[in-house]
Motif scaffolding. Structure first.
Motif, mmCIF file in Angstrom:
data_model
loop_
_atom_site.group_PDB
_atom_site.id
_atom_site.type_symbol
_atom_site.label_atom_id
_atom_site.label_comp_id
_atom_site.label_asym_id
_atom_site.label_seq_id
_atom_site.Cartn_x
_atom_site.Cartn_y
_atom_site.Cartn_z
ATOM 1 N N LEU A 107 23.467 -45.918 7.699
ATOM 2 C CA LEU A 107 22.675 -45.102 8.352
ATOM 3 C C LEU A 107 21.902 -44.242 7.400
ATOM 4 C CD1 LEU A 107 21.758 -43.840 11.055
ATOM 5 C CD2 LEU A 107 23.850 -42.539 11.127
ATOM 6 N N GLY A 108 22.802 -43.900 6.392
ATOM 7 C CA GLY A 108 21.975 -42.884 5.487
ATOM 8 C C GLY A 108 20.675 -43.548 5.026
ATOM 9 N N ALA A 109 20.698 -44.855 4.735
ATOM 10 C CA ALA A 109 19.539 -45.435 4.100
ATOM 11 C C ALA A 109 18.358 -45.173 4.974
ATOM 12 C CB ALA A 109 19.814 -46.973 3.801
ATOM 13 N N VAL A 110 18.470 -45.126 6.224
ATOM 14 C CA VAL A 110 17.400 -44.850 7.306
ATOM 15 C C VAL A 110 17.052 -43.452 7.388
ATOM 16 C CG1 VAL A 110 17.050 -45.087 9.769
ATOM 17 C CG2 VAL A 110 18.210 -47.083 8.661
ATOM 18 N N LEU A 111 18.010 -42.805 7.078
ATOM 19 C CA LEU A 111 17.679 -41.200 7.356
ATOM 20 C C LEU A 111 16.941 -40.723 5.975
ATOM 21 C CD1 LEU A 111 21.082 -40.083 8.985
ATOM 22 C CD2 LEU A 111 18.855 -40.367 10.258
ATOM 23 N N PHE A 112 17.433 -41.060 4.799
ATOM 24 C CA PHE A 112 17.015 -40.509 3.727
ATOM 25 C C PHE A 112 15.835 -41.102 3.297
ATOM 26 C CE2 PHE A 112 21.511 -38.927 3.544
ATOM 27 C CZ PHE A 112 21.097 -37.669 3.188
ATOM 28 N N ASP A 114 13.271 -41.478 5.477
ATOM 29 C CA ASP A 114 12.118 -40.868 6.333
ATOM 30 C C ASP A 114 11.942 -39.432 5.917
ATOM 31 O OD1 ASP A 114 10.496 -40.063 8.449
ATOM 32 O OD2 ASP A 114 11.507 -40.965 9.937
ATOM 33 N N PRO A 115 10.837 -39.113 5.293
ATOM 34 C CA PRO A 115 10.512 -37.750 5.050
ATOM 35 C C PRO A 115 10.536 -36.865 5.987
ATOM 36 C CG PRO A 115 8.521 -39.126 4.612
ATOM 37 C CD PRO A 115 9.639 -40.097 5.056
ATOM 38 N N LYS A 116 10.252 -37.026 7.380
ATOM 39 C CA LYS A 116 10.139 -36.141 8.357
ATOM 40 C C LYS A 116 11.530 -35.714 8.828
ATOM 41 C CE LYS A 116 6.175 -38.588 9.901
ATOM 42 N NZ LYS A 116 5.642 -39.787 11.010
ATOM 43 N N ILE A 117 12.643 -36.534 8.500
ATOM 44 C CA ILE A 117 14.007 -36.116 8.991
ATOM 45 C C ILE A 117 14.636 -34.963 8.078
ATOM 46 C CG2 ILE A 117 16.538 -36.849 9.194
ATOM 47 C CD1 ILE A 117 15.237 -39.600 10.196
ATOM 48 N N ARG A 118 14.916 -33.996 8.405
ATOM 49 C CA ARG A 118 15.605 -32.962 7.539
ATOM 50 C C ARG A 118 16.965 -32.726 8.023
ATOM 51 N NH1 ARG A 118 13.590 -30.217 11.771
ATOM 52 N NH2 ARG A 118 14.359 -28.037 12.145
ATOM 53 N N ARG A 119 17.788 -32.116 7.198
ATOM 54 C CA ARG A 119 19.278 -32.101 7.413
ATOM 55 C C ARG A 119 19.745 -30.612 7.313
ATOM 56 N NH1 ARG A 119 23.337 -34.931 2.997
ATOM 57 N NH2 ARG A 119 25.167 -35.077 4.836
ATOM 58 N N SER A 120 20.864 -30.139 8.112
ATOM 59 C CA SER A 120 21.232 -28.838 7.920
ATOM 60 C C SER A 120 22.216 -28.609 6.834
ATOM 61 C CB SER A 120 21.967 -28.976 9.309
ATOM 62 O OG SER A 120 23.300 -29.507 9.256
ATOM 63 N N HIS A 121 22.929 -27.634 6.791
ATOM 64 C CA HIS A 121 23.786 -27.512 5.694
ATOM 65 C C HIS A 121 24.939 -28.211 6.159
ATOM 66 C CE1 HIS A 121 25.223 -24.585 9.023
ATOM 67 N NE2 HIS A 121 26.396 -24.706 8.222
ATOM 68 N N LEU A 122 25.753 -28.165 5.285
ATOM 69 C CA LEU A 122 26.913 -29.163 5.325
ATOM 70 C C LEU A 122 28.157 -28.060 5.747
ATOM 71 C CD1 LEU A 122 26.819 -31.388 2.118
ATOM 72 C CD2 LEU A 122 26.801 -32.016 4.545
ATOM 73 N N ALA A 123 28.837 -28.727 6.695
ATOM 74 C CA ALA A 123 30.091 -27.856 7.006
ATOM 75 C C ALA A 123 31.258 -28.715 6.825
ATOM 76 C CB ALA A 123 30.090 -27.583 8.722
ATOM 77 N N PHE A 124 32.393 -28.089 6.360
ATOM 78 C CA PHE A 124 33.830 -28.602 5.901
ATOM 79 C C PHE A 124 34.641 -28.018 6.904
ATOM 80 C CE2 PHE A 124 30.972 -27.429 2.442
ATOM 81 C CZ PHE A 124 30.505 -28.467 1.932
ATOM 82 N N ARG A 151 33.539 -33.615 6.462
ATOM 83 C CA ARG A 151 32.351 -32.701 6.570
ATOM 84 C C ARG A 151 31.508 -33.287 7.542
ATOM 85 N NH1 ARG A 151 28.347 -34.821 1.597
ATOM 86 N NH2 ARG A 151 27.656 -36.607 2.744
ATOM 87 N N ARG A 152 30.380 -32.439 7.933
ATOM 88 C CA ARG A 152 29.482 -32.852 8.939
ATOM 89 C C ARG A 152 27.998 -32.044 8.945
ATOM 90 N NH1 ARG A 152 32.313 -31.016 14.449
ATOM 91 N NH2 ARG A 152 32.676 -33.223 14.434
ATOM 92 N N SER A 153 27.119 -32.573 9.176
ATOM 93 C CA SER A 153 25.832 -32.210 9.411
ATOM 94 C C SER A 153 24.821 -32.650 10.331
ATOM 95 C CB SER A 153 25.014 -32.360 7.923
ATOM 96 O OG SER A 153 24.901 -33.701 7.609
ATOM 97 N N VAL A 154 23.756 -31.788 10.768
ATOM 98 C CA VAL A 154 22.919 -32.238 11.725
ATOM 99 C C VAL A 154 21.805 -32.738 11.190
ATOM 100 C CG1 VAL A 154 21.791 -31.635 13.792
ATOM 101 C CG2 VAL A 154 24.020 -30.741 13.322
ATOM 102 N N PHE A 155 21.309 -34.056 11.263
ATOM 103 C CA PHE A 155 20.029 -34.406 11.088
ATOM 104 C C PHE A 155 18.992 -34.018 12.185
ATOM 105 C CE2 PHE A 155 22.783 -36.542 8.243
ATOM 106 C CZ PHE A 155 21.812 -36.666 7.065
#
Length: 173
Positions: A107-112, A114-124, A151-155
């Motif tokens: 999934l990371g290959a798809v998300l990273f 796409d320059p339009k997709i942004r990521r929140s901060h990481l929570a642990f 860890r988790r984050s929102v895309f």
């Protein structure tokens, strides 16, 4: 991201060998592939389930079913990370339409890509047997320590959100 206090464990409390892995802002998959040449993705589940209570808080959703993908990230067949991703059903038709069609690709290959997709901060968080993701991780990976770091984050793709939680399994980290 609307993180709950439950997911605000200080990173410094995690084992030292995990710090760089937990705090990786780029693709965790790419980093795993670099360190573990026999890397593979094992798809465990793709479908619809109810979000866990702490996930509902973050995505601000009710108890409706969400699109869910669960995978094991492995090296030489040994599970390294249990990854759990959820998004609202409507997001499958909009910002995260590729989610249901990536198969065993990371999934990371798809998300990273796409320059339009942004990521929140990481929570642990250090999770234990009380958390449903610890239970799922142990069920698919075998015996694990009584606590695991996650860890988790929102895309974000426009207004659409995809929550990814990654549970780090027992060493080699």
């Amino acid at each position: 991201m609307h993180a709950t206090a439950f997911w605000r464990s200080p990173l410094l409390r995690s084992p030292r060998q995990l710090h760089a892995w937990l705090s990786e802002r780029g693709s965790l998959t790419r980093r795993l592939m670099t360190h573990f040449p026999d890397f593979s993705v094992q798809v465990l589940h793709e479908g619809f389930c109810r979000a866990h209570l702490d996930e509902r808080t973050i995505l601000q959703i009710g108890s409706e079913h969400v699109a869910t993908r669960e995978v094991l990230l492995c090296a030489k067949g040994k599970p390294l990370v249990f990854a759990h991703s959820i998004t609202a059903r409507a997001s499958l038709k909009r910002g995260f339409h590729l989610l249901g069609r990536i198969g065993s690709r990371p999934l990371g290959a798809v998300l990273f890509a796409d320059p339009k997709i942004r990521r929140s901060h990481l929570a642990f968080c250090k999770i234990d047997r009380r958390h449903p993701l610890w239970q799922k991780a142990v069920a698919v990976s075998g015996i694990q320590p009584p606590t695991l770091w996650a860890r988790r984050s929102v895309f974000y793709a426009g207004q659409n959100q995809l929550l990814i939680t990654e549970v780090f399994l027992s060493p080699p980290f």
